[in-house]
Scaffold this motif. Structure first.
Motif, mmCIF file in Angstrom:
data_model
loop_
_atom_site.group_PDB
_atom_site.id
_atom_site.type_symbol
_atom_site.label_atom_id
_atom_site.label_comp_id
_atom_site.label_asym_id
_atom_site.label_seq_id
_atom_site.Cartn_x
_atom_site.Cartn_y
_atom_site.Cartn_z
ATOM 1 N N PRO A 6 0.840 -1.208 0.000
ATOM 2 C CA PRO A 6 0.000 0.000 0.000
ATOM 3 C C PRO A 6 0.878 1.262 0.000
ATOM 4 C CG PRO A 6 -0.825 -1.593 1.582
ATOM 5 C CD PRO A 6 0.520 -2.098 1.123
ATOM 6 N N SER A 7 0.500 2.238 -0.811
ATOM 7 C CA SER A 7 1.232 3.503 -0.868
ATOM 8 C C SER A 7 0.667 4.446 0.182
ATOM 9 C CB SER A 7 1.097 4.136 -2.249
ATOM 10 O OG SER A 7 1.501 5.488 -2.171
ATOM 11 N N ILE A 8 1.507 4.782 1.164
ATOM 12 C CA ILE A 8 1.006 5.603 2.272
ATOM 13 C C ILE A 8 0.789 7.062 1.865
ATOM 14 C CG2 ILE A 8 1.946 4.076 4.038
ATOM 15 C CD1 ILE A 8 4.160 6.233 4.464
ATOM 16 N N ALA A 31 5.309 -1.467 2.986
ATOM 17 C CA ALA A 31 4.750 -0.107 2.928
ATOM 18 C C ALA A 31 5.508 0.609 1.814
ATOM 19 C CB ALA A 31 4.953 0.616 4.250
ATOM 20 N N HIS A 32 4.780 1.108 0.832
ATOM 21 C CA HIS A 32 5.388 1.857 -0.273
ATOM 22 C C HIS A 32 5.390 3.332 0.113
ATOM 23 C CE1 HIS A 32 6.442 2.581 -4.523
ATOM 24 N NE2 HIS A 32 5.616 3.621 -4.450
ATOM 25 N N ILE A 33 6.586 3.917 0.129
ATOM 26 C CA ILE A 33 6.739 5.277 0.649
ATOM 27 C C ILE A 33 7.220 6.186 -0.487
ATOM 28 C CG2 ILE A 33 7.877 6.676 2.409
ATOM 29 C CD1 ILE A 33 8.194 4.054 4.068
ATOM 30 N N ASP A 34 6.344 7.087 -0.911
ATOM 31 C CA ASP A 34 6.627 7.954 -2.054
ATOM 32 C C ASP A 34 7.306 9.230 -1.596
ATOM 33 O OD1 ASP A 34 5.519 6.557 -4.357
ATOM 34 O OD2 ASP A 34 3.608 6.757 -3.314
ATOM 35 N N ILE A 35 8.538 9.434 -2.091
ATOM 36 C CA ILE A 35 9.305 10.620 -1.727
ATOM 37 C C ILE A 35 9.364 11.553 -2.941
ATOM 38 C CG2 ILE A 35 11.500 11.446 -0.789
ATOM 39 C CD1 ILE A 35 10.041 9.370 1.030
ATOM 40 N N CYS A 64 11.096 2.519 -0.360
ATOM 41 C CA CYS A 64 11.129 3.966 -0.611
ATOM 42 C C CYS A 64 11.299 4.267 -2.086
ATOM 43 C CB CYS A 64 12.277 4.620 0.156
ATOM 44 S SG CYS A 64 11.812 5.106 1.802
ATOM 45 N N HIS A 65 10.287 4.878 -2.669
ATOM 46 C CA HIS A 65 10.282 5.236 -4.088
ATOM 47 C C HIS A 65 10.701 6.703 -4.198
ATOM 48 C CE1 HIS A 65 7.478 5.909 -7.862
ATOM 49 N NE2 HIS A 65 8.757 6.021 -8.154
ATOM 50 N N LEU A 66 11.955 6.911 -4.590
ATOM 51 C CA LEU A 66 12.489 8.277 -4.652
ATOM 52 C C LEU A 66 12.129 8.928 -5.989
ATOM 53 C CD1 LEU A 66 16.116 7.860 -3.198
ATOM 54 C CD2 LEU A 66 13.987 8.342 -1.966
ATOM 55 N N VAL A 139 1.796 8.596 -14.762
ATOM 56 C CA VAL A 139 2.889 9.566 -14.718
ATOM 57 C C VAL A 139 3.120 9.907 -13.251
ATOM 58 C CG1 VAL A 139 3.631 11.892 -15.391
ATOM 59 C CG2 VAL A 139 2.316 10.474 -16.996
ATOM 60 N N PRO A 140 4.353 9.725 -12.730
ATOM 61 C CA PRO A 140 4.550 9.924 -11.289
ATOM 62 C C PRO A 140 4.265 11.356 -10.832
ATOM 63 C CG PRO A 140 6.658 9.575 -12.409
ATOM 64 C CD PRO A 140 5.593 9.302 -13.409
ATOM 65 N N GLY A 141 3.840 11.472 -9.587
ATOM 66 C CA GLY A 141 3.591 12.792 -9.005
ATOM 67 C C GLY A 141 2.366 12.829 -8.111
ATOM 68 N N PHE A 142 1.360 12.064 -8.472
ATOM 69 C CA PHE A 142 0.103 12.142 -7.724
ATOM 70 C C PHE A 142 -0.563 10.770 -7.637
ATOM 71 C CE2 PHE A 142 0.992 16.205 -9.637
ATOM 72 C CZ PHE A 142 0.824 17.082 -8.559
ATOM 73 N N GLY A 143 -1.263 10.553 -6.540
ATOM 74 C CA GLY A 143 -2.074 9.345 -6.411
ATOM 75 C C GLY A 143 -3.392 9.545 -7.142
ATOM 76 N N GLY A 144 -4.166 8.473 -7.242
ATOM 77 C CA GLY A 144 -5.526 8.568 -7.763
ATOM 78 C C GLY A 144 -5.655 8.713 -9.263
ATOM 79 N N GLN A 145 -4.607 8.402 -10.027
ATOM 80 C CA GLN A 145 -4.710 8.514 -11.492
ATOM 81 C C GLN A 145 -5.134 7.181 -12.108
ATOM 82 O OE1 GLN A 145 -1.407 10.945 -13.359
ATOM 83 N NE2 GLN A 145 -0.372 10.355 -11.459
ATOM 84 N N MET A 171 4.564 -2.820 -9.933
ATOM 85 C CA MET A 171 3.789 -1.854 -10.714
ATOM 86 C C MET A 171 3.143 -0.873 -9.760
ATOM 87 S SD MET A 171 1.532 -2.517 -14.070
ATOM 88 C CE MET A 171 3.015 -2.389 -15.056
ATOM 89 N N ASP A 172 3.117 0.393 -10.189
ATOM 90 C CA ASP A 172 2.701 1.491 -9.310
ATOM 91 C C ASP A 172 1.880 2.495 -10.103
ATOM 92 O OD1 ASP A 172 2.561 3.525 -7.423
ATOM 93 O OD2 ASP A 172 4.715 3.967 -7.437
ATOM 94 N N GLY A 173 0.630 2.681 -9.667
ATOM 95 C CA GLY A 173 -0.238 3.671 -10.294
ATOM 96 C C GLY A 173 -1.532 3.060 -10.783
ATOM 97 N N GLY A 174 -2.632 3.437 -10.152
ATOM 98 C CA GLY A 174 -3.948 2.975 -10.604
ATOM 99 C C GLY A 174 -4.205 1.498 -10.374
ATOM 100 N N ILE A 175 -3.490 0.907 -9.392
ATOM 101 C CA ILE A 175 -3.698 -0.531 -9.128
ATOM 102 C C ILE A 175 -4.896 -0.729 -8.196
ATOM 103 C CG2 ILE A 175 -2.728 -2.599 -8.009
ATOM 104 C CD1 ILE A 175 -1.353 -2.158 -10.662
ATOM 105 N N ALA A 193 -0.562 -0.037 -4.200
ATOM 106 C CA ALA A 193 -1.923 0.503 -4.346
ATOM 107 C C ALA A 193 -2.136 1.557 -3.277
ATOM 108 C CB ALA A 193 -2.952 -0.613 -4.212
ATOM 109 N N GLY A 194 -2.448 2.758 -3.719
ATOM 110 C CA GLY A 194 -2.663 3.867 -2.798
ATOM 111 C C GLY A 194 -4.141 4.113 -2.570
ATOM 112 N N SER A 195 -4.762 4.796 -3.520
ATOM 113 C CA SER A 195 -6.151 5.191 -3.299
ATOM 114 C C SER A 195 -7.095 3.992 -3.171
ATOM 115 C CB SER A 195 -6.615 6.159 -4.381
ATOM 116 O OG SER A 195 -6.166 5.739 -5.629
ATOM 117 N N ALA A 196 -6.814 2.912 -3.885
ATOM 118 C CA ALA A 196 -7.716 1.747 -3.793
ATOM 119 C C ALA A 196 -7.750 1.205 -2.362
ATOM 120 C CB ALA A 196 -7.274 0.655 -4.763
#
Ligand code: DX5
Ligand code: ZN
Length: 220
Positions: A6-8, A31-35, A64-66, A139-145, A171-175, A193-196
């Motif tokens: 899960p992306s915090i 825990a997936h940590i977006d920096i 940690c995803h830099l 495209v990295p930068g924001f959750g919920g895409q 894989m990261d984004g929209g999962i 998975a963040g928003s899900a």
């Protein structure tokens, strides 16, 4: 083999520790940590002190995803804060080989991420020394895409090139449960998975449904 991360970024930052504990209890492994630094991506998220404060509360594996320019500068601070895997982006690093060795010198795992517009072939020269490849499905930068299915071909190509080696594909984004099935079929085994996940507590059901579809469809 299958890991749910899960992306915090999508958690409630005012109750970050509680949310990290909740995903652990709900069955996540990582825990997936977006920096984010406001340069590599047009958004800011968190620094090492915040990671340190959740490290004390959690037994999860910290990924940690830099999404930062000059990622080398941040390796040591995030490892000291508790990161166990450092992912940097191909697009902002000239000498990936050197940076992978540098990350490994701290005794943690190393991964390279590629944006949707970046060819997977750019990472093939260093694939053999990586612990994981992160294929971005937004495209990295924001959750919920929205998930971009066109990146799945890259996963198939990476799977073919990893030659049976034990390299994770993330894989990261929209999962969500539905897109996790598509990703698993292509060869993904680590699902961010963040928003899900954080859409509504308790998180147990969402994590279980992503896992079920991932395990049922995995073709690695
Ligand atoms: C995007 C981040 C992702 C993001 C995923 O730049 O790297 O980790 O939090 O969020 P969802 O799952 O909402 O797309
Ligand atoms: Zn991420």
């Amino acid at each position: 083999m299958i890991k749910i991360a899960p992306s915090i970024l999508a958690s409630d930052f005012g109750a970050l520790r509680e949310d990290v504990l909740a995903i652990e209890k709900a069955g996540a492994e990582w825990a997936h940590i977006d920096i984010m630094d406001g340069h590599f991506v047009p958004n800011l998220s968190m620094g090492p002190d915040i990671v340190k404060s959740i490290r004390e509360a959690s037994g999860l594996f910290f990924d940690c995803h830099l999404m930062v320019e000059n990622p080398k500068m941040f390796v040591e601070p995030f490892v000291k804060a508790g990161a166990e895997l450092i992912t940097f982006h191909q697009e902002c690093v000239e000498d990936m080989d050197e940076l992978i060795d540098y990350i490994h010198s701290f005794g943690v795992k190393a991964a390279v991420a590629i944006k949707p517009a970046t060819s997977e072939e750019t990472i093939f020269p260093v694939l053999h020394k990586l612990d994981m490849v992160l294929v971005m499905s937004v495209v990295p930068g924001f959750g919920g895409q929205k998930f971009m299915p066109e990146v799945l071909d890259k996963v198939r190509n990476i799977r073919a090139h990893k030659d049976g080696k034990n390299i994770d594909i993330q894989m990261d984004g929209g999962i969500n449960a539905e897109t996790a099935a598509l990703a698993a079929k292509a060869g993904v085994n680590v699902f961010v998975a963040g928003s899900a996940v954080f859409a509504k507590p308790p998180y147990t059901e969402t994590i279980a449904s992503i896992r079920k579809n991932a395990e049922g469809n995995y073709n690695g």
